[in-house]
Design a protein around this motif. Structure first.
Motif, mmCIF file in Angstrom:
data_model
loop_
_atom_site.group_PDB
_atom_site.id
_atom_site.type_symbol
_atom_site.label_atom_id
_atom_site.label_comp_id
_atom_site.label_asym_id
_atom_site.label_seq_id
_atom_site.Cartn_x
_atom_site.Cartn_y
_atom_site.Cartn_z
ATOM 1 N N SER A 70 0.850 -1.167 0.000
ATOM 2 C CA SER A 70 0.000 0.000 0.000
ATOM 3 C C SER A 70 0.895 1.229 0.000
ATOM 4 O O SER A 70 1.871 1.292 0.752
ATOM 5 C CB SER A 70 -0.878 -0.029 1.255
ATOM 6 N N ARG A 72 1.062 5.365 0.409
ATOM 7 C CA ARG A 72 0.419 6.620 0.820
ATOM 8 C C ARG A 72 1.297 7.743 0.278
ATOM 9 O O ARG A 72 2.427 7.907 0.712
ATOM 10 C CB ARG A 72 0.290 6.709 2.333
ATOM 11 N N GLN A 76 -2.165 11.508 0.994
ATOM 12 C CA GLN A 76 -3.449 11.154 0.376
ATOM 13 C C GLN A 76 -3.885 9.755 0.816
ATOM 14 O O GLN A 76 -3.152 9.042 1.503
ATOM 15 C CB GLN A 76 -3.328 11.218 -1.143
ATOM 16 N N LYS A 77 -5.069 9.357 0.393
ATOM 17 C CA LYS A 77 -5.603 8.027 0.677
ATOM 18 C C LYS A 77 -4.647 6.966 0.107
ATOM 19 O O LYS A 77 -4.169 7.111 -1.013
ATOM 20 C CB LYS A 77 -6.989 7.896 0.041
ATOM 21 N N PRO A 78 -4.367 5.872 0.854
ATOM 22 C CA PRO A 78 -3.449 4.831 0.355
ATOM 23 C C PRO A 78 -3.953 4.164 -0.926
ATOM 24 O O PRO A 78 -5.155 4.027 -1.136
ATOM 25 C CB PRO A 78 -3.410 3.815 1.503
ATOM 26 N N VAL A 79 -3.013 3.770 -1.772
ATOM 27 C CA VAL A 79 -3.292 3.045 -3.007
ATOM 28 C C VAL A 79 -2.694 1.651 -2.859
ATOM 29 O O VAL A 79 -1.498 1.513 -2.580
ATOM 30 C CB VAL A 79 -2.666 3.754 -4.228
#
Length: 188
Positions: A70, A72, A76-79
């Protein structure tokens, strides 16, 4: 076509010292991590932590093996990146924190210096053709397993993590093997 064998890749520490990177190709030849115009590399990631910061660089990341991680980016929101995720493009000069999903991974990194080069990375498998589309373009195919690459003048067998540079048109047989097509375009 020029074959780049994985056994000949250059091994070096990460820029931030947190692990090891394996350099597949770099331009200009023998450029450092501070002076490249473009760079293709792989990294083994064994633990959570920050990515190295590369000012003025754009990066695309792909997971080559493992259960994923994951990312971050800049708060920002984790990908979530996994083996089946498409390549993820992002600026290499923003803070990125990586958290492994379940154990170590290895990844493919393609980086270009803004204003000099731009790049794209595509995942393909099966039977396909790859062509160099412009004089200012450099194209590579990275194999994750055994494949065959055929041009008008030669036929090459690639093993896992070998790469080939494309000068004309190359037909690839990669049944059930993922290949990464990397295009690096000089900006004039």
């Amino acid at each position: 076509m020029e074959l780049l064998r994985s056994s000949n890749y250059k091994h070096m520490p990460w820029k931030n010292g947190g692990g090891e990177t394996v350099e597949i190709a770099v331009f200009p030849p023998d450029a450092s991590v501070e002076t490249f115009d473009w760079r293709i590399s792989m990294a083994a990631v064994a633990g959570d932590g920050p990515f190295s910061i590369f000012p003025g660089i754009d990066r695309t990341l792909s997971i080559l093996n493992g259960n994923g991680m994951s990312l971050r980016m800049d708060g920002q929101k984790p990908v979530l990146m996994t083996l089946s995720s498409p390549p993820l493009a992002f600026p290499a000069d923003v803070p990125v924190e990586a958290t492994l999903v379940d154990g170590p991974i290895s990844d493919l990194n393609v980086m270009t210096r803004r204003g000099r080069y731009r790049h794209s990375v595509e995942r393909l498998s099966g039977r396909f053709s790859v062509s160099k589309q412009a004089e200012n373009e450099t194209v590579f195919i990275l194999a994750t397993g055994e494949i065959y690459a055929v041009s008008d003048h030669q036929s090459l067998a690639l093993t896992a993590l070998d790469a080939v540079s494309v000068n004309g048109t190359v037909a690839v047989q990669a049944d059930r093997i993922v290949c990464y097509i990397i295009r690096l375009t000089r900006q004039d």
